[in-house]
Write a protein that holds these residues in place. Structure first.
Motif, PDB file in Angstrom:
ATOM      1  N   LEU A  44       0.832  -1.203   0.000  1.00  0.00           N
ATOM      2  CA  LEU A  44       0.000   0.000   0.000  1.00  0.00           C
ATOM      3  C   LEU A  44       0.870   1.258   0.000  1.00  0.00           C
ATOM      4  N   GLN A  45       1.902   1.244   0.823  1.00  0.00           N
ATOM      5  CA  GLN A  45       2.812   2.390   0.873  1.00  0.00           C
ATOM      6  C   GLN A  45       3.514   2.578  -0.468  1.00  0.00           C
ATOM      7  N   PHE A  46       3.902   1.465  -1.099  1.00  0.00           N
ATOM      8  CA  PHE A  46       4.533   1.534  -2.420  1.00  0.00           C
ATOM      9  C   PHE A  46       3.593   2.155  -3.437  1.00  0.00           C
ATOM     10  N   GLU A  84       2.280   9.308  -5.899  1.00  0.00           N
ATOM     11  CA  GLU A  84       2.883  10.614  -5.607  1.00  0.00           C
ATOM     12  C   GLU A  84       4.028  10.910  -6.566  1.00  0.00           C
ATOM     13  N   ASN A  85       4.823   9.892  -6.856  1.00  0.00           N
ATOM     14  CA  ASN A  85       5.938  10.048  -7.792  1.00  0.00           C
ATOM     15  C   ASN A  85       5.420  10.433  -9.179  1.00  0.00           C
ATOM     16  N   ASN A  86       4.349   9.785  -9.621  1.00  0.00           N
ATOM     17  CA  ASN A  86       3.767  10.120 -10.928  1.00  0.00           C
ATOM     18  C   ASN A  86       3.261  11.556 -10.949  1.00  0.00           C
ATOM     19  N   GLU A  87       2.636  11.995  -9.853  1.00  0.00           N
ATOM     20  CA  GLU A  87       2.159  13.378  -9.771  1.00  0.00           C
ATOM     21  C   GLU A  87       3.333  14.355  -9.840  1.00  0.00           C
ATOM     22  N   LEU A  88       4.401  14.018  -9.132  1.00  0.00           N
ATOM     23  CA  LEU A  88       5.565  14.904  -9.140  1.00  0.00           C
ATOM     24  C   LEU A  88       6.209  14.972 -10.520  1.00  0.00           C
ATOM     25  N   TYR A  89       6.282  13.827 -11.205  1.00  0.00           N
ATOM     26  CA  TYR A  89       6.816  13.838 -12.566  1.00  0.00           C
ATOM     27  C   TYR A  89       5.938  14.678 -13.487  1.00  0.00           C
ATOM     28  N   ALA A  90       4.619  14.580 -13.300  1.00  0.00           N
ATOM     29  CA  ALA A  90       3.706  15.383 -14.112  1.00  0.00           C
ATOM     30  C   ALA A  90       3.928  16.874 -13.840  1.00  0.00           C
TER      31      ALA A  90
END
Length: 96
Positions: free
Chosen positions: A20-22, A28-34
């Motif tokens: 779940l944490q992953f 979150e990582n995808n949002e930051l890349y966007a």
């Protein structure tokens, strides 16, 4: 429940928590890349605008220099014409 089952249950619970944490971190990582991609796009757009404005500024500066030169030329022509008229008046007065 014996110790092995308890350990196994604890282990599987921890694995589910890690999964779940992953997933949360992946989202979150995808949002930051966007966000980074969006910022890069905005930076390129602004750099393009800066380059365009610099070109426009150089053109305006050149046009202003030409305008000043033309204005000086017109002013110089008027001064020369006025001086010629004054010289002609002087010649006429001396001739009389």
């Amino acid at each position: 429940m014996d110790a092995k089952e308890k350990t196994l249950t604890t282990f599987s619970t921890r694995v589910r928590q890690l999964i779940l944490q992953f997933r949360e971190l992946k989202a979150e990582n995808n949002e930051l890349y966007a966000m980074v991609d969006e910022r890069d796009k905005k930076i390129k757009e602004l750099e393009s605008q800066v380059a365009q404005k610099q070109t426009e500024y150089e053109s305006l500066k050149t046009a202003k220099m030409l305008e000043i030169t033309d204005g000086d030329l017109d002013g110089a022509k008027k001064r020369v014409a006025r001086l010629v008229r004054e010289v002609n008046k002087c010649i006429t007065l001396l001739s009389e």
